[in-house]
Design an enzyme around this catalytic site. Structure first.
Site, short mmCIF file in Angstrom:
data_model
loop_
_atom_site.label_atom_id
_atom_site.label_comp_id
_atom_site.label_asym_id
_atom_site.label_seq_id
_atom_site.Cartn_x
_atom_site.Cartn_y
_atom_site.Cartn_z
N LYS A 70 66.62 13.88 12.15
CA LYS A 70 66.80 13.27 10.83
C LYS A 70 67.86 13.97 9.97
O LYS A 70 68.44 13.36 9.07
CB LYS A 70 65.46 13.24 10.09
CG LYS A 70 64.47 12.22 10.59
CD LYS A 70 64.86 10.82 10.16
CE LYS A 70 63.75 9.82 10.43
NZ LYS A 70 64.10 8.47 9.96
N SER A 324 63.01 13.61 19.96
CA SER A 324 63.57 13.50 18.61
C SER A 324 62.95 14.42 17.58
O SER A 324 63.50 14.55 16.48
CB SER A 324 63.45 12.05 18.13
OG SER A 324 62.09 11.65 18.10
#
Length: 525
Positions: A70, A324
């Site tokens: 992110k 991720s």
């Protein structure tokens, strides 16, 4: 190929690059992410590769400074603000990885960063955001309330809102992951698997890869209970889900972004879903290969790659899965370990009816042979039959489980396979203890309680003293919501009123009175 993949596969080849695609390629190549982000390694998961018969490479975004991808999108967006916008400061609503990315980006750029987080956010995440210099505002019990409050603060204080996914600069920042994959692995790649929440990373990775290597398949992976992108692509328009599961909280999005949907519709080859158990098994797989603990959302792509290889039967292909994120709460680990065996098909959960007489357990063990018993739950109920809750170790997955059930049934046992029954796995395995003979007119519900002081009191006050609570089992699995199994004694004519009372509280719930596991182990005789 399993229908879970076929139903959401997108027809046709990738479209030719147009102005919009060229602009994304330009923005990705020029993205400002490396002031704070690192180029993460692409490493082969050797043990898992051997098991699935293909070479599986992990793109280790869990190694970023905030342990999540992110940071890329947040920093790229904030760095492209005008000087006037930077002077006003930024704001976002998030309970996790996006919050940390915005906070770190703000600190590095010398910009005020306000982060609105639900009051139910685990302290580990609040502390992480504070450590990166974020100005934390705790508000509401969930993301929707936090986001609404962030909108109010944005208007009041003139702050710039940083969207977690539905912004071209955020998408371009996440697209640098695809750029790195192509550069790091110039050899043929059969498919790249990407986790999906709002769709920012999937859109960015797909836009880049399809522009430079259109031969590579790009496949999005979602949880079964939060598959908003798959539903939207199948419908040809954005679909809003009524509810989403919270286990993979990082991708619990009811409706994907408008821009992310547009890009994914053009470039994504297929969508697929995986279960909670499959995510837990993939967390263990990554740990065994890397000694790193990924979060449930962070391992979706690995679970998808495993499932894809099994369903398609491909062999000796190069696959890439993006890990991720690694912001997993420590108190979730026991729950994850518990479910990993089921996700890898290494354990069967069975309800077995056996005679209530001496030697029954011995005969049962003889019937199952040399297999290890991982769990055995039983309490005397009456003189005729015994209901047991059995966990049995498997070495050959589903085929062995089916053969074992056949063996038991042929030996005269009444068997119920509970291996995919959520109520059995979450609650009943921890509370097998006989039936309550006096609990007539009992109705059973599963309820999600916010993990905050006063949640139970609010529930009880709303229900009042009209009905008797006859069963209550609470389970914390390290999330903002605890899971409760609730039995209430309600006369038939009062059941509509009982449901109305539950609806008025606002907690998510589902009735489980007809669940066969409840009927076997807990329902009054």
């Amino acid at each position: 190929m399993n229908s879970s993949l076929k139903q959401t596969a997108l027809s046709g080849s990738a479209p030719a690059v147009d102005v919009g695609d060229a602009e994304y390629l330009k923005r990705i190549n020029a993205a400002r992410v490396y002031d704070v982000a690192i180029e993460t390694p692409l490493v082969e998961a050797a043990q898992l590769s051997a098991r699935i018969g293909n070479r599986l490479f992990l793109k280790r975004e869990d190694l970023q400074p905030v342990h999540s991808f992110k940071l890329r999108g947040a920093y790229n967006k904030i760095s492209h603000l005008t000087e006037e916008e930077k002077a006003r400061g930024v704001i976002c609503a998030s309970a996790g990885n996006h919050a940390q990315g915005v906070a770190l980006a703000g600190r590095n750029l010398g910009i005020r960063a306000v982060i609105v987080m639900p009051r139910t956010t685990p302290q580990i995440k609040v502390s992480a955001v504070a450590g990166f210099g974020g100005e934390i505002v705790l508000h509401g019990d969930g993301y929707d309330e936090a986001a609404a409050h962030a909108a109010e603060l944005m208007e009041r204080d003139g702050l710039v809102y940083i969207h977690p996914y539905d912004d071209p600069y955020v998408i371009a920042g996440q697209g640098t992951i695809g750029m790195e994959i192509v550069r790091q692995h110039p050899q043929p790649i059969h498919a790249v698997f990407v986790c999906v929440g709002g769709g920012g990373m999937l859109a960015g990775v797909a836009a880049y890869i399809k522009s430079v290597r259109p031969d590579i398949r790009v496949i999005g992976v979602e949880p079964e209970d939060a598959a908003s992108m798959g539903a939207s692509l199948a419908a040809g328009e954005r679909v809003a889900l009524d509810e989403v599961g919270l286990f993979a909280d990082g991708v619990a999005v009811k409706k994907v972004g408008e821009e992310t949907f547009r890009v994914c519709q053009r470039h994504v080859d297929a969508m697929m879903t995986v279960s909670i158990d499959e995510m837990c098994a993939a967390i263990r797989d990554v740990y065994e290969d890397t000694r790193a603990l990924t979060e449930p959302a962070g391992v979706l792509a690995v679970a998808g790659a495993k499932k894809y290889a099994a369903e398609t039967g491909i062999e000796n292909e190069d696959l890439v899965a993006i890990t991720s994120g690694a912001n997993v709460n420590f108190d979730r680990l026991s729950y994850i370990a518990e479910r990993a065996e089921l996700g890898e098909q290494r354990e069967a959960l069975l309800a077995v009816t056996m005679p209530e007489k001496p030697g029954s357990f011995l005969q049962f063990c003889r019937t199952i042979g040399d297999r290890s018993i991982t769990e055995f739950g039983y309490r005397y109920a009456d003189d005729s039959r015994a209901q047991i809750f059995a966990g049995i170790k498997l070495t050959n997955g589903i085929a062995e489980r089916d053969a074992l059930i056949d063996t038991l049934q042929n030996a005269g046992y009444d068997v119920l396979d509970m291996s995919r029954n959520e109520m059995a796995k979450l609650h009943v395995r921890h509370m097998v203890g006989g039936r309550a003979a006096g609990a007539g007119s009992e109705v059973l519900f599963r309820v999600e309680f916010p993990e905050r002081p006063g949640a139970l009191l609010r529930f009880l006050e709303a229900m009042g003293d009209r009905w008797n609570i006859s069963l209550f089992h609470y389970r914390n699995h390290g999330h903002a919501h605890g899971l409760v199994l609730l039995g209430i004694q309600v006369a038939l004519e009062d059941r509509a009123a009982c449901r109305a009372a539950l609806d008025s509280i606002g907690y998510d719930y589902a009735e489980e009175t007809d669940n066969p596991v409840y009927q076997r182990f807990l329902q009054a005789g």
